[in-house]
Scaffold this motif. Structure first.
Motif, PDB file in Angstrom:
ATOM      1  N   GLU A  13       0.824  -1.208   0.000  1.00  0.00           N
ATOM      2  CA  GLU A  13       0.000   0.000   0.000  1.00  0.00           C
ATOM      3  C   GLU A  13       0.861   1.263   0.000  1.00  0.00           C
ATOM      4  OE1 GLU A  13      -3.160  -0.052   2.936  1.00  0.00           O
ATOM      5  OE2 GLU A  13      -3.123  -2.236   2.922  1.00  0.00           O
ATOM      6  N   SER A  14       2.068   1.146   0.537  1.00  0.00           N
ATOM      7  CA  SER A  14       2.941   2.333   0.598  1.00  0.00           C
ATOM      8  C   SER A  14       3.639   2.586  -0.735  1.00  0.00           C
ATOM      9  CB  SER A  14       3.990   2.152   1.698  1.00  0.00           C
ATOM     10  OG  SER A  14       4.939   1.156   1.344  1.00  0.00           O
ATOM     11  N   GLU A  15       3.565   1.597  -1.641  1.00  0.00           N
ATOM     12  CA  GLU A  15       4.357   1.664  -2.877  1.00  0.00           C
ATOM     13  C   GLU A  15       4.057   2.907  -3.704  1.00  0.00           C
ATOM     14  OE1 GLU A  15       4.563  -2.124  -4.852  1.00  0.00           O
ATOM     15  OE2 GLU A  15       4.930  -1.161  -6.783  1.00  0.00           O
ATOM     16  N   GLN A  16       2.790   3.246  -3.866  1.00  0.00           N
ATOM     17  CA  GLN A  16       2.441   4.386  -4.718  1.00  0.00           C
ATOM     18  C   GLN A  16       2.993   5.694  -4.138  1.00  0.00           C
ATOM     19  OE1 GLN A  16      -1.636   5.651  -4.709  1.00  0.00           O
ATOM     20  NE2 GLN A  16      -2.136   4.405  -2.928  1.00  0.00           N
ATOM     21  N   TYR A  17       2.976   5.801  -2.804  1.00  0.00           N
ATOM     22  CA  TYR A  17       3.501   7.039  -2.192  1.00  0.00           C
ATOM     23  C   TYR A  17       5.011   7.134  -2.346  1.00  0.00           C
ATOM     24  CZ  TYR A  17      -1.134   7.270  -0.081  1.00  0.00           C
ATOM     25  OH  TYR A  17      -2.488   7.325   0.110  1.00  0.00           O
ATOM     26  N   TRP A  18       5.699   5.972  -2.175  1.00  0.00           N
ATOM     27  CA  TRP A  18       7.156   5.997  -2.349  1.00  0.00           C
ATOM     28  C   TRP A  18       7.532   6.378  -3.773  1.00  0.00           C
ATOM     29  CZ3 TRP A  18       9.289   6.864   1.837  1.00  0.00           C
ATOM     30  CH2 TRP A  18       9.121   6.106   2.993  1.00  0.00           C
ATOM     31  N   LYS A  19       6.743   5.912  -4.746  1.00  0.00           N
ATOM     32  CA  LYS A  19       7.038   6.267  -6.145  1.00  0.00           C
ATOM     33  C   LYS A  19       6.894   7.767  -6.358  1.00  0.00           C
ATOM     34  CE  LYS A  19       5.925   1.830  -8.309  1.00  0.00           C
ATOM     35  NZ  LYS A  19       4.962   1.077  -9.144  1.00  0.00           N
ATOM     36  N   GLU A  20       5.887   8.358  -5.713  1.00  0.00           N
ATOM     37  CA  GLU A  20       5.719   9.810  -5.831  1.00  0.00           C
ATOM     38  C   GLU A  20       6.876  10.545  -5.164  1.00  0.00           C
ATOM     39  OE1 GLU A  20       1.767  11.521  -5.222  1.00  0.00           O
ATOM     40  OE2 GLU A  20       0.997   9.474  -5.043  1.00  0.00           O
ATOM     41  N   VAL A  21       7.342  10.002  -4.036  1.00  0.00           N
ATOM     42  CA  VAL A  21       8.495  10.612  -3.356  1.00  0.00           C
ATOM     43  C   VAL A  21       9.721  10.565  -4.262  1.00  0.00           C
ATOM     44  CG1 VAL A  21      10.121  10.341  -1.439  1.00  0.00           C
ATOM     45  CG2 VAL A  21       7.662  10.112  -1.030  1.00  0.00           C
ATOM     46  N   LEU A  22       9.947   9.410  -4.909  1.00  0.00           N
ATOM     47  CA  LEU A  22      11.108   9.293  -5.801  1.00  0.00           C
ATOM     48  C   LEU A  22      10.962  10.184  -7.030  1.00  0.00           C
ATOM     49  CD1 LEU A  22      11.926   5.475  -5.714  1.00  0.00           C
ATOM     50  CD2 LEU A  22      13.230   7.355  -4.732  1.00  0.00           C
ATOM     51  N   HIS A  23       9.733  10.417  -7.441  1.00  0.00           N
ATOM     52  CA  HIS A  23       9.525  11.326  -8.567  1.00  0.00           C
ATOM     53  C   HIS A  23       9.995  12.740  -8.199  1.00  0.00           C
ATOM     54  CE1 HIS A  23       7.713  12.987 -12.152  1.00  0.00           C
ATOM     55  NE2 HIS A  23       7.075  13.888 -11.416  1.00  0.00           N
ATOM     56  N   LEU A  24       9.844  13.085  -6.897  1.00  0.00           N
ATOM     57  CA  LEU A  24      10.286  14.406  -6.446  1.00  0.00           C
ATOM     58  C   LEU A  24      11.762  14.415  -6.059  1.00  0.00           C
ATOM     59  CD1 LEU A  24       7.202  15.315  -4.211  1.00  0.00           C
ATOM     60  CD2 LEU A  24       7.748  16.225  -6.469  1.00  0.00           C
ATOM     61  N   ASN A  25      12.248  13.273  -5.555  1.00  0.00           N
ATOM     62  CA  ASN A  25      13.654  13.215  -5.147  1.00  0.00           C
ATOM     63  C   ASN A  25      14.146  11.774  -5.291  1.00  0.00           C
ATOM     64  OD1 ASN A  25      16.107  13.030  -3.612  1.00  0.00           O
ATOM     65  ND2 ASN A  25      15.586  15.000  -2.699  1.00  0.00           N
ATOM     66  N   SER A  26      14.923  11.526  -6.331  1.00  0.00           N
ATOM     67  CA  SER A  26      15.356  10.150  -6.622  1.00  0.00           C
ATOM     68  C   SER A  26      16.390   9.634  -5.632  1.00  0.00           C
ATOM     69  CB  SER A  26      15.927  10.078  -8.038  1.00  0.00           C
ATOM     70  OG  SER A  26      17.054  10.934  -8.154  1.00  0.00           O
TER      71      SER A  26
ATOM     72  N   PHE B 218      16.119   9.827  -2.291  1.00  0.00           N
ATOM     73  CA  PHE B 218      15.553   9.557  -0.966  1.00  0.00           C
ATOM     74  C   PHE B 218      15.580   8.054  -0.712  1.00  0.00           C
ATOM     75  CE2 PHE B 218      12.484   9.630   2.508  1.00  0.00           C
ATOM     76  CZ  PHE B 218      12.916  10.761   3.184  1.00  0.00           C
ATOM     77  N   TYR B 219      16.568   7.609   0.064  1.00  0.00           N
ATOM     78  CA  TYR B 219      16.856   6.182   0.175  1.00  0.00           C
ATOM     79  C   TYR B 219      15.714   5.411   0.829  1.00  0.00           C
ATOM     80  CZ  TYR B 219      17.625   5.475   5.174  1.00  0.00           C
ATOM     81  OH  TYR B 219      17.441   5.313   6.513  1.00  0.00           O
ATOM     82  N   LYS B 220      14.966   6.041   1.730  1.00  0.00           N
ATOM     83  CA  LYS B 220      13.853   5.335   2.375  1.00  0.00           C
ATOM     84  C   LYS B 220      12.794   4.917   1.356  1.00  0.00           C
ATOM     85  CE  LYS B 220      13.692   6.451   7.267  1.00  0.00           C
ATOM     86  NZ  LYS B 220      13.357   5.060   7.616  1.00  0.00           N
ATOM     87  N   ALA B 221      12.652   5.701   0.299  1.00  0.00           N
ATOM     88  CA  ALA B 221      11.695   5.335  -0.744  1.00  0.00           C
ATOM     89  C   ALA B 221      12.175   4.069  -1.463  1.00  0.00           C
ATOM     90  CB  ALA B 221      11.538   6.482  -1.731  1.00  0.00           C
ATOM     91  N   HIS B 222      13.466   4.011  -1.760  1.00  0.00           N
ATOM     92  CA  HIS B 222      13.998   2.794  -2.375  1.00  0.00           C
ATOM     93  C   HIS B 222      13.836   1.597  -1.427  1.00  0.00           C
ATOM     94  CE1 HIS B 222      15.604   4.650  -5.940  1.00  0.00           C
ATOM     95  NE2 HIS B 222      16.250   5.560  -5.234  1.00  0.00           N
ATOM     96  N   LEU B 223      14.055   1.835  -0.156  1.00  0.00           N
ATOM     97  CA  LEU B 223      13.908   0.761   0.830  1.00  0.00           C
ATOM     98  C   LEU B 223      12.457   0.282   0.906  1.00  0.00           C
ATOM     99  CD1 LEU B 223      15.653  -0.786   2.862  1.00  0.00           C
ATOM    100  CD2 LEU B 223      14.996   0.879   4.600  1.00  0.00           C
ATOM    101  N   GLY B 224      11.526   1.231   0.889  1.00  0.00           N
ATOM    102  CA  GLY B 224      10.116   0.872   0.924  1.00  0.00           C
ATOM    103  C   GLY B 224       9.699   0.068  -0.300  1.00  0.00           C
ATOM    104  N   LEU B 225      10.149   0.497  -1.470  1.00  0.00           N
ATOM    105  CA  LEU B 225       9.838  -0.246  -2.692  1.00  0.00           C
ATOM    106  C   LEU B 225      10.482  -1.626  -2.679  1.00  0.00           C
ATOM    107  CD1 LEU B 225      10.154   2.574  -5.387  1.00  0.00           C
ATOM    108  CD2 LEU B 225       8.074   1.495  -4.529  1.00  0.00           C
ATOM    109  N   ALA B 226      11.705  -1.698  -2.152  1.00  0.00           N
ATOM    110  CA  ALA B 226      12.399  -2.985  -2.075  1.00  0.00           C
ATOM    111  C   ALA B 226      11.601  -3.971  -1.213  1.00  0.00           C
ATOM    112  CB  ALA B 226      13.796  -2.781  -1.500  1.00  0.00           C
ATOM    113  N   LYS B 227      11.107  -3.499  -0.084  1.00  0.00           N
ATOM    114  CA  LYS B 227      10.310  -4.366   0.797  1.00  0.00           C
ATOM    115  C   LYS B 227       9.046  -4.845   0.089  1.00  0.00           C
ATOM    116  CE  LYS B 227      12.384  -3.841   5.006  1.00  0.00           C
ATOM    117  NZ  LYS B 227      12.707  -4.879   5.979  1.00  0.00           N
ATOM    118  N   SER B 228       8.418  -3.926  -0.641  1.00  0.00           N
ATOM    119  CA  SER B 228       7.187  -4.281  -1.341  1.00  0.00           C
ATOM    120  C   SER B 228       7.455  -5.340  -2.404  1.00  0.00           C
ATOM    121  CB  SER B 228       6.590  -3.024  -1.984  1.00  0.00           C
ATOM    122  OG  SER B 228       5.450  -3.356  -2.740  1.00  0.00           O
TER     123      SER B 228
END
Length: 497
Positions: free
Chosen positions: A385-398, A400-410
């Motif tokens: 469920e967090s995946e879509q938000y992390w993608k938006e975060v990476l769209h704003l700042n590629s 941001f390592y927590k976004a990569h970590l969140g996507l990795a977990k997903s």
């Protein structure tokens, strides 16, 4: 223009200043940054921006000094009422959610008179004040009427040299008071709400111990050890409690564990991590003065030495850091000496500066809101469920390592090991990368089991064939007899010696 009209316009302007925070629109005078898994610093877009300030003409003239003088503590209740400990004016200023003055707590004389208060805690019924100058806890009802006080507990468990000078406090659901005191290296003092009886110490820091101390203990005599300067643990600088009853403290004069999240038994759920700057500078000490926890469990703490505001998630992972020292710039967003922090129901952050006598207000940006939404789902284990938000975060700042970590977990949970491997690599998460790589190897073996097993069988057969051939060739190079040995060919060699 008629005089009466000028008067009306002036009155409206003055009232407006008193009722609303001054709104400032200017370039943000600081950069926002974070740390990745490898403790490397990277910059991000602003997470919080200064929204306004209060502190000037805050109190009607008939109710006392109009401006703040040395504000040292803030408290925001569930209805967003703001309580400000105005230390040098010996009062607690109560404002409503729109920053309109309601009352000043602290009587002009009598038992309700405060003397240099430093801390406040408020619940549905009472206002508790750390009345430092009077060496007591003063308790008022919500209307500001003095009710009672707690003074130094009468117990032999406290050393005679112990000075009861409360500076900060909080109260749990049972009514127990957790009190930080001046130079209180023993931790928080716990008092019951009926008699103010001493219940014990809570959340003390550990005494630092290193190899030199170990050698001294082994080598020095007892007299020499007595002459050594006594080491003391760091002191608790502030305390707060969240909705779940977990108690948070900040400490100074410690090398780690500057922030603690304590359960009922006093165990630190965060572990003794290092908070604040990545590097310890000579002659500089990390001075965490206060902490606020929002409704999602994010912890925001002020570090007075640098003027930085550090925001961590509920497990102590850094989300953002921003702010800085004023250093003569006199710009909103910078601080002379940040002394307290609080957060309201909208997530706006209030920070008191005891030198400038102002309270600055920061609001979240869209970027911070996205990170908070994604991280909250991530902390709840809702990775997909967090995946879509992390993608938006990476769209704003590629970066941001927590976004990569969140996507990795997903992706890991979905069994997409290859994408998980890629995201873990970008997040610099060694363990996650290793786990994904192992899963990929297992998957490859499962898909190619027939080929692998057939190949192994061929290799085994080839091995035995080759071994047979090698033995045959060796036999032919010898004397043509099996069991040939040098001793058998030269029977007299051993007897000659």
């Amino acid at each position: 223009m008629h005089n009466w009209l000028r008067f009306v316009i002036a009155a409206v302007c003055i009232a407006g200043i008193g009722l609303q925070p001054a709104v400032v629109k200017a370039e943000i005078p600081y950069r926002t940054f974070s740390y990745d898994s490898g403790n490397g610093e990277f910059f991000v877009q602003p997470a919080y921006v200064p929204f306004g300030y209060i502190g000037l003409n805050l109190v009607p003239p008939e109710s006392g000094p109009t401006n703040l003088n040395n504000p040292n503590d803030l408290f925001i209740d569930d209805a967003d009422n703001l309580f400000i400990v105005d230390t040098k004016n010996n009062r607690v200023v109560h404002l409503d959610a729109n920053h309109r003055y309601i009352r000043a707590i602290g009587d002009p004389s009598g038992p309700g008179q405060l003397k240099e208060p430093n801390g406040v805690y408020v619940n549905e019924e009472r206002v508790y004040v750390a009345d430092t100058g009077n060496k007591r806890i003063a308790v008022f009802d919500r209307s500001g009427k003095f009710e009672r006080e707690y003074k130094r507990p009468d117990t032999t468990l406290l050393p005679s040299s112990f000075e009861f000078e409360p500076t900060k406090l909080t109260v749990d659901k049972r009514g127990f008071l957790y009190v930080a005191t001046n130079n209180g290296y023993q931790g928080l003092i716990v008092l019951d709400d009926e008699e103010g009886a001493f219940q014990g110490f809570f959340g003390a820091n550990r005494v630092p111990f290193n190899l030199i101390d170990y050698v001294k203990r082994k080598v020095y005599t007892e007299d020499q050890l007595k002459k050594e300067i006594k080491k003391l643990p760091g002191t608790v600088s502030n305390v707060m409690i969240d909705r779940d009853g977990l108690i948070y403290t900040t400490s100074i004069s410690v090398s780690n564990g500057h922030i603690k999240k304590l359960n009922f038994a006093g165990k630190d759920l965060l572990g003794e991590k290092v908070y604040g700057d990545r590097y310890v500078r000579i002659n500089e000490e990390t001075l965490f003065r206060d902490i606020a926890v929002d409704r999602s469990g994010n912890m925001t703490a002020i570090e007075a030495q640098s003027g930085y505001i550090y925001q961590y998630d509920s497990q102590g992972g850094l989300l953002f850091a921003f702010g800085g020292k004023n250093a003569g710039f006199n710009k909103l967003g910078l601080f002379d000496y940040p002394s307290s922090i609080a957060v309201n129901s909208k997530g706006n952050i209030y920070i008191a500066d005891r030198v400038s006598n102002l309270i600055q207000i920061f609001r979240q940006t869209e970027f911070a809101q996205l990170v908070h939404q994604a991280n909250e789902l991530y902390m709840l284990g809702k990775y997909e469920e967090s995946e879509q938000y992390w993608k938006e975060v990476l769209h704003l700042n590629s970066k941001f390592y927590k976004a990569h970590l969140g996507l990795a977990k997903s992706h890991y949970r979905k069994g997409d090991w290859e994408t998980a491997l890629k995201e873990y690599r970008l997040a610099k998460d060694v363990k996650g990368y290793s786990d994904s790589f192992w899963q990929l190897r297992v998957l490859w073996l499962q898909n190619n089991f027939g080929i692998v097993s057939t190949g192994l069988l061929i290799l085994i057969v080839l091995y035995y064939i080759g071994r047979k051939i090698w033995k045959t060739m060796k036999w032919r190079k010898g004397d043509g007899r099996t069991g040939h040995s040098p001793q058998a060919s030269h029977p007299n060699t051993s007897a000659s010696g």
